[in-house]
Design a protein around this motif. Structure first.
Motif, short mmCIF file in Angstrom:
data_model
loop_
_atom_site.label_atom_id
_atom_site.label_comp_id
_atom_site.label_asym_id
_atom_site.label_seq_id
_atom_site.Cartn_x
_atom_site.Cartn_y
_atom_site.Cartn_z
N HIS A 210 0.83 -1.21 0.00
CA HIS A 210 0.00 0.00 0.00
C HIS A 210 0.86 1.26 0.00
N HIS A 245 -2.36 2.48 12.95
CA HIS A 245 -1.95 1.80 11.72
C HIS A 245 -2.48 0.35 11.75
N LEU A 282 -13.32 6.89 16.02
CA LEU A 282 -13.95 5.70 15.42
C LEU A 282 -12.86 4.90 14.72
N GLY A 284 -10.97 2.29 12.47
CA GLY A 284 -11.35 1.73 11.18
C GLY A 284 -11.92 2.78 10.24
N HIS A 287 -8.43 7.95 6.57
CA HIS A 287 -7.20 7.50 5.88
C HIS A 287 -6.45 8.73 5.39
N ARG A 288 -5.12 8.70 5.50
CA ARG A 288 -4.34 9.85 5.05
C ARG A 288 -4.44 10.04 3.54
N ARG A 296 -10.50 -1.42 -0.60
CA ARG A 296 -10.32 -2.71 0.09
C ARG A 296 -11.46 -2.94 1.08
N ARG A 369 1.28 -7.98 4.59
CA ARG A 369 2.10 -6.87 4.11
C ARG A 369 3.53 -7.25 3.78
C1 SDX Z 1 -3.99 1.73 7.93
O1 SDX Z 1 -1.32 4.71 5.03
C2 SDX Z 1 -1.82 3.58 4.74
O2 SDX Z 1 -1.93 3.18 3.57
C3 SDX Z 1 -2.30 2.78 5.94
C4 SDX Z 1 -3.07 1.50 5.59
C5 SDX Z 1 -2.19 0.50 4.86
O3 SDX Z 1 -2.73 -0.31 4.09
O4 SDX Z 1 -0.97 0.46 5.17
O5 SDX Z 1 -4.19 1.80 4.79
C6 SDX Z 1 -3.54 0.79 6.87
O6 SDX Z 1 -3.22 2.08 8.78
C7 SDX Z 1 -5.40 2.28 7.87
C8 SDX Z 1 -5.72 3.30 9.01
C9 SDX Z 1 -6.07 2.51 10.28
N1 SDX Z 1 -6.21 3.45 11.43
C10 SDX Z 1 -7.43 3.72 11.96
O7 SDX Z 1 -8.50 3.28 11.51
C11 SDX Z 1 -7.37 4.60 13.20
C12 SDX Z 1 -8.49 5.68 13.16
N2 SDX Z 1 -8.16 6.62 12.10
C13 SDX Z 1 -7.49 7.85 12.44
O8 SDX Z 1 -6.67 7.81 13.56
C14 SDX Z 1 -6.95 8.61 11.22
O9 SDX Z 1 -8.00 8.70 10.36
C15 SDX Z 1 -5.73 8.08 10.49
C16 SDX Z 1 -4.59 7.79 11.40
C17 SDX Z 1 -6.06 6.84 9.71
C18 SDX Z 1 -5.31 9.16 9.49
O10 SDX Z 1 -4.85 10.24 10.23
P1 SDX Z 1 -4.57 11.66 9.54
O11 SDX Z 1 -4.47 11.54 8.07
O12 SDX Z 1 -3.44 12.26 10.30
O13 SDX Z 1 -5.89 12.44 9.81
P2 SDX Z 1 -6.07 13.50 11.00
O14 SDX Z 1 -5.77 12.83 12.29
O15 SDX Z 1 -5.33 14.74 10.64
O16 SDX Z 1 -7.65 13.80 10.94
C19 SDX Z 1 -8.19 14.82 10.10
C20 SDX Z 1 -9.50 15.20 10.81
C21 SDX Z 1 -9.30 15.60 12.26
O17 SDX Z 1 -10.38 16.49 12.61
P3 SDX Z 1 -10.11 18.11 12.53
O18 SDX Z 1 -8.86 18.39 13.33
O19 SDX Z 1 -9.98 18.44 11.06
O20 SDX Z 1 -11.37 18.71 13.16
O21 SDX Z 1 -10.39 14.06 10.84
C22 SDX Z 1 -10.60 13.68 12.20
C23 SDX Z 1 -9.51 14.32 13.03
O22 SDX Z 1 -9.94 14.55 14.35
N3 SDX Z 1 -10.51 12.21 12.24
C24 SDX Z 1 -11.31 11.41 12.94
C25 SDX Z 1 -10.92 10.10 12.64
N4 SDX Z 1 -9.88 10.13 11.77
C26 SDX Z 1 -9.63 11.45 11.54
N5 SDX Z 1 -12.32 11.70 13.79
C27 SDX Z 1 -12.96 10.62 14.35
N6 SDX Z 1 -12.62 9.32 14.10
C28 SDX Z 1 -11.62 9.03 13.25
N7 SDX Z 1 -11.28 7.77 12.99
#
Ligand code: SDX
Length: 408
Positions: A210, A245, A282, A284, A287-288, A296, A369
């Motif tokens: 990925h 992650h 929340l 899951g 995504h960045r 997927r 992976r």
């Molecule tokens: C994987 O990079 C890859 O390709 C990763 C992956 C792979 O195949 O290798 O796809 C696998 O790691 C998927 C991601 C799994 N992680 C989660 O599901 C954890 C929950 N998600 C978040 O922590 C977050 O969305 C990330 C870590 C996935 C992304 O983080 P970013 O890009 O740094 O986003 P951010 O934290 O800057 O959020 C932007 C905004 C914020 O709000 P504001 O400050 O704009 O008001 O969105 C909000 C965040 O608070 N936000 C969420 C959220 N994710 C982002 N709010 C609530 N729940 C969430 N899950």
């Protein structure tokens, strides 16, 4: 001097702030580059291999996809035979390596065991420490690693479960052999169900690579110092472990279980996730890179339904997950931030259905992976990439002189 830099692009001018460090070093602040221009900075990352993930998920085996990721083409019959033969040959662990498992406490996190044991493998195969170019030794090392990661994972599970380890069965394919090593018992060999084997194959394909995600970038940074492949992927395992992650797949199930036992409606947790003063997120979701559905997740959502039906399992966590997703699709907080289910949102429900325990979920992500990590490490060799050395703007104190304790 202006503290702005102007980028002219497609007839438009975009301004970016110039930041200055304490020692007068200058940089462009490009944090809004993508949102303003849609462009990103050049990243010597992986080219797209061209096959739609939906087709690979439906038609390919994880072994074929691993070959594709390592060598850039799907294998022909001879290539597939040779590759599969290598995976069979390298499945067993050195007997002395097996003894190390008994040194871990039963409560040891399997990701810690996996990272440690991957590093240890190189102690029993010193030849892998000499791999400095693609071809020959690299091919053997890659196959050895792809095969043994499965065996190490299964042994870690058996030790944690207090069960005797199962040695690999050369008559079984990649996924079937893993399921055998995980679930066979001395008094009863595990009969590999084609439905479960197909679900595991799909899971591994969807996790195979990925781009420059956190753990793959870690493998590249470590490998850029010309550290060996096993140490590089052992570092990747550690990066993947985090709940933001790869650890998210287990965190999703824990979250769904909490919601189910709390008696609250999903909306209660959605409000918590939106509350800036509440650390709850929340799991899951988001995504960045994906700013809409993670393809997927769509495939997994569909497959999980089929799998549960075929296995006659009624998992109410799936109903809860669907309810949660439905509610976010109507909520502006999630819509405006492009927060959709990612690969981890439904993957845990698939793993539950095939009998993988929660504490092994991120280990399963690591097995999937592995080809992506290995291919990225190989790319460093192919491109003789320089050592990773990110620059930074120093914002600390400027030069000052030591003062004695008396004067402080
Ligand atoms: C994987 O990079 C890859 O390709 C990763 C992956 C792979 O195949 O290798 O796809 C696998 O790691 C998927 C991601 C799994 N992680 C989660 O599901 C954890 C929950 N998600 C978040 O922590 C977050 O969305 C990330 C870590 C996935 C992304 O983080 P970013 O890009 O740094 O986003 P951010 O934290 O800057 O959020 C932007 C905004 C914020 O709000 P504001 O400050 O704009 O008001 O969105 C909000 C965040 O608070 N936000 C969420 C959220 N994710 C982002 N709010 C609530 N729940 C969430 N899950």
């Amino acid at each position: 001097m202006s503290n702005k830099a102007t980028l002219s692009l497609e007839g438009k001018n975009f301004e970016f702030n110039i930041a200055t460090g304490s020692e007068n070093e200058k940089c462009f602040d490009i944090s809004s580059l993508r949102s303003e221009t849609g462009y990103i900075t050049m990243d010597p990352g992986f080219g797209n291999r061209g096959y739609p993930i939906e087709e690979l998920a439906e038609k390919a085996s994880f072994v074929e996809v691993s070959y594709l990721i390592l060598y850039g083409e799907l294998p022909d019959e001879i290539q597939l035979q040779n590759f599969s033969a290598g995976l069979k040959e390298h499945a067993p662990l050195h007997t002395n390596l097996e003894h190390h498992f008994s040194g871990f406490p039963k409560s040891a996190p399997p990701m810690a065991i996996l990272s440690a044991m991957l590093n240890l493998v190189s102690c029993f195969h010193p030849e892998v420490l000499e791999v400095t170019s693609a071809g020959g030794e690299f091919d053997k090392t890659a196959t050895l690693l792809l095969s043994k990661v499965r065996t190490i994972a299964a042994f870690a599970y058996r030790m944690a479960a207090g069960k005797p380890i199962n040695h690999p069965n050369p008559r079984l394919g990649y996924c079937g052999n893993f399921l055998h090593m995980m679930f066979s018992d001395p008094y009863q060999e595990y009969l590999v169900s084609p439905v479960v084997e197909k679900a595991l194959n799909l899971f591994l394909i969807l996790h195979a690579d990925h781009e420059q995600n956190c753990s793959t970038s870690t493998v590249r940074v470590v490998g850029s110092s010309r550290a060996n492949l096993f140490s590089s992927v052992a570092a990747g395992v550690c990066a993947l472990w985090g709940p933001l992650h790869g650890g998210a797949n287990a965190a999703v199930i824990a979250m769904l279980e909490d919601i189910r036992t709390s008696g609250h409606k999903p909306e209660y947790y959605i409000e918590k996730a939106k509350d800036k003063n509440d650390p709850f997120r929340l799991m899951g979701f988001g995504h960045r890179v994906y700013k809409n559905f993670d393809p997927r997740s769509l495939i997994l959502k569909k497959q999980v339904h089929t799998l549960l039906n075929e296995l006659h399992i009624n998992d109410n966590l799936l109903d809860l997950a669907l309810e949660l997703e439905e509610a976010t699709l109507k909520d502006d907080y999630f819509i405006s931030r492009n927060l959709y289910p990612n690969v981890d949102f439904y993957s845990g429900i698939l793993l539950r259905a095939i009998g993988i325990p929660l504490y092994m979920y991120t280990v399963m992500f690591s097995i999937g992976r592995m080809p992506g990590w290995i291919a990225n490490w190989k790319e460093l060799l192919d491109h003789k990439q320089r050592i990773s050395r990110p620059r930074q703007i120093y914002t600390g104190k400027t030069k000052r002189h030591y003062i004695s304790l008396m004067e402080r």
